[in-house]
Design an enzyme around this catalytic site. Structure first.
Site, PDB file in Angstrom:
ATOM      1  N   ASP A 194      -6.625  21.334  24.195  1.00 47.48           N
ATOM      2  CA  ASP A 194      -7.289  21.818  25.337  1.00 47.48           C
ATOM      3  C   ASP A 194      -8.153  22.116  24.199  1.00 47.48           C
ATOM      4  O   ASP A 194      -8.931  21.507  22.746  1.00 47.48           O
ATOM      5  CB  ASP A 194      -6.013  22.785  25.255  1.00 47.48           C
ATOM      6  N   HIS A 249      -7.706  15.776  27.857  1.00 46.02           N
ATOM      7  CA  HIS A 249      -7.622  17.131  27.889  1.00 46.02           C
ATOM      8  C   HIS A 249      -5.798  17.104  28.483  1.00 46.02           C
ATOM      9  O   HIS A 249      -5.182  18.486  28.751  1.00 46.02           O
ATOM     10  CB  HIS A 249      -8.131  17.321  28.970  1.00 46.02           C
TER      11      HIS A 249
END
Length: 444
Positions: free
Chosen positions: A420, A416
Site C-alpha cells: 500500500d 499495489h
C-alpha cells in the site's frame, strides 16, 4: 583413442535447462582444452560451453534451438590416449539404457503410423525433428505451425513454443482428431491477416523504399515478454521524492582518487545507492517479498538486482547477493564486476537469479525520473534520476536563503496488490533520509 562425453554443465541452482543457439565447432574440428564448443542460452543469459579436454569433435547430439537438460551429453570428443571418460561400472547401465531407448523409439515409430503424416515439404520454414514429432503426436497441423510465432533464432519454433501452444489450445478449444487436412483447417481458429503477414516477413525487408522490418533478437523477445507480463500481473503505482545529495557528491569527489589508488576500483554512485537501499530494506522487510499466486513469500536474504544496459541496446539485471552484508568496498567491487561482465557478455546464469528487489539508474541517460516496470515476482523497483545542480531554499538558524544544491529524484514503483501507499512511500522516504544524512567525513 578415447571418447569424452561433453555434458551441459550446471549453471546455477535455479537453472535446469538451456537452449542451443550456435555450434562454434563442427564435426571433425580440432578442439583445445577450455576452448568454447557451443553457445547456449537460458531465459536471462547467453553463455558458452567450453571443452574439458583437447581432441576432435566426432559427434553433435543436439541441433540449434534444441532444449538440453543440465547433465545431458551434448557432444562426443575423441581424445588421444587415456581411458574412455565413462566409469566402468556405468557401462552395463548405459547398455541397458540404450536398449530401453531403442524399444521406446520403436514404440514411438509404431504410434506415429496411426497419426496422419504432415508434409513439411510444403513449407518454406525450418522445423526441427523434435518439433515435427510433437506436431504429429499432438495433431498440430502445418497450417497451425505456419502462423505460430517462434522464439528461436530467425523465428524458429522450438520445443517450448509448440508445447505452450498445445497447452493453450487444449485450454481454450476442443479440437477433434483430424481425418482430413481440410477438416483440420476448419476446426482451428482462423489466423488473422496480421499473423500471416508476420510469418511472411521473417527476414529484414525494405518497405516503401525507406522503412525496414527487423525481427527482434532472442533477448529482446524475452524482455518484451517479461515487461508485458509484469504490467498485466502487478497493479503498478509510483511514489516520487526529491533528495538533496550534495554531501554524497562532495564526499565522493573527495575520496574517489584515494579509493581507486588503494582498491584498484572506481567508486561510482551506484554502490553508495545500493548500500542505502539494502539498509532501507532491512527497515522495511515488507518490500523484500515476492508474490506467488495468493501467497506472499517473505525473503530472508536481501539480493539487489542492478539493471544494466548492454552495448546492443538490450537490458539485463545481474544480482548482488546478500547486499546488506557488504561494506562499501565490497559493494563497489561487486557492482563493478557485474557491470563489466554484463557488458562483455560474461555473466553466468546464476548471476541473474534470486533477486528480491531491483534498482535501475535512469539518470545515466539524463532522465530526471521514470516509472520503471517491476521485475517479477518482486514487488518493487527504484529508479535513480540524474543528479542536477538546482537552486534550493536552505534553512538555517539565522534564516532561510537560496543556494545551489545537488539534487535528484527517486521514483519508486511498487505492486499495489500487496504494497500500500504507506509502505511504498515510507520506504522511499527512508532511502532519501539515509542519502541526505550521509556523513561527509566518513572513512573509506
Amino acid at each position: 583413442m578415447a571418447k569424452f562425453e561433453l555434458k551441459l554443465p550446471k549453471m546455477g541452482e535455479s537453472v535446469a535447462e538451456a537452449t542451443v543457439t550456435n555450434w562454434l565447432k563442427q564435426v571433425g574440428d580440432k578442439i583445445e582444452m577450455d576452448e568454447a564448443v557451443l553457445e547456449i542460452a537460458t531465459d536471462k543469459v547467453d553463455s558458452e560451453v567450453p571443452s574439458e579436454v583437447a581432441g576432435t569433435l566426432v559427434e553433435i547430439l543436439f541441433n540449434v534451438d534444441d532444449v538440453v537438460q543440465v547433465g545431458q551429453t551434448i557432444a562426443i570428443i575423441e581424445t588421444e590416449g587415456g581411458a574412455i571418460d565413462t566409469p566402468q561400472e556405468n557401462v552395463a547401465a548405459t547398455a541397458v539404457e540404450e536398449t530401453a531407448a531403442a524399444e521406446i523409439t520403436k514404440s514411438i515409430d509404431t504410434a506415429k503410423e496411426s497419426v496422419t503424416t504432415i508434409d513439411f515439404s510444403d513449407s518454406a520454414k525450418f522445423y526441427s525433428p523434435l518439433v515435427r514429432n510433437i506436431a504429429k503426436e499432438e495433431g498440430v497441423s502445418l497450417e497451425e505451425l505456419e502462423v505460430l510465432e517462434g522464439s528461436g533464432k530467425d523465428g524458429r519454433i522450438n520445443k517450448e513454443d509448440i508445447l505452450n501452444y498445445i497447452k493453450e489450445r487444449k485450454a481454450k478449444f476442443t479440437v477433434p482428431q483430424k481425418e482430413t487436412k481440410t477438416e483440420e483447417v476448419v476446426s482451428q481458429p482462423k489466423a488473422s491477416a496480421s499473423e500471416n503477414q508476420m510469418v511472411a516477413t521473417v527476414a529484414p525487408v525494405s518497405v516503401n523504399g525507406a522503412d525496414e522490418i527487423v525481427e527482434m533478437d532472442r533477448m529482446r523477445k524475452l524482455i518484451s515478454k517479461y515487461m508485458v507480463e509484469s504490467v498485466q500481473t502487478s497493479a503498478h503505482v509510483q511514489s516520487f521524492i526529491e533528495v538533496d545529495v550534495t554531501n554524497i557528491v562532495k564526499w565522493r569527489d573527495k575520496v574517489k582518487g584515494a579509493f581507486e589508488k588503494r582498491e584498484g576500483e572506481k567508486l561510482t554512485f551506484t554502490p553508495i545507492f545500493m548500500e542505502v537501499v539494502a539498509k532501507a530494506l532491512k527497515d522495511f522487510p515488507g518490500m523484500n517479498i515476492s508474490v506467488d499466486g495468493d501467497y506472499i513469500i517473505k525473503k530472508k536474504n536481501i539480493n539487489l538486482g542492478m539493471a544494466a544496459a548492454l552495448p546492443n541496446g538490450n537490458l539485463i539485471v545481474p544480482v548482488i547477493k546478500n547486499a546488506d552484508q557488504l561494506n562499501l568496498v565490497g559493494m563497489a567491487k561487486t557492482v563493478n564486476d557485474l557491470a563489466n561482465r554484463a557488458r562483455m557478455g560474461k555473466l553466468k546464469p546464476d548471476d541473474t537469479q534470486g533477486g528480491t528487489y531491483t534498482v535501475t539508474n535512469v539518470g545515466t541517460f539524463g532522465s530526471v525520473f521514470g516509472t520503471p516496470i517491476i521485475n517479477q515476482p518482486q514487488v518493487g523497483i527504484l529508479a535513480l534520476g540524474a543528479i542536477r545542480k538546482v537552486p534550493a531554499v536552505i534553512e538555517t538558524p539565522e534564516g532561510d536563503f537560496i543556494g545551489i544544491r545537488q539534487k535528484m529524484f527517486l521514483s519508486h514503483s511498487y505492486d499495489h496488490r500487496v504494497v500500500d501507499g504507506a509502505l511504498g512511500g515510507s520506504f522511499v522516504k527512508r532511502v532519501a533520509e539515509y542519502l541526505e544524512a550521509w556523513d561527509i567525513n566518513r572513512d573509506i
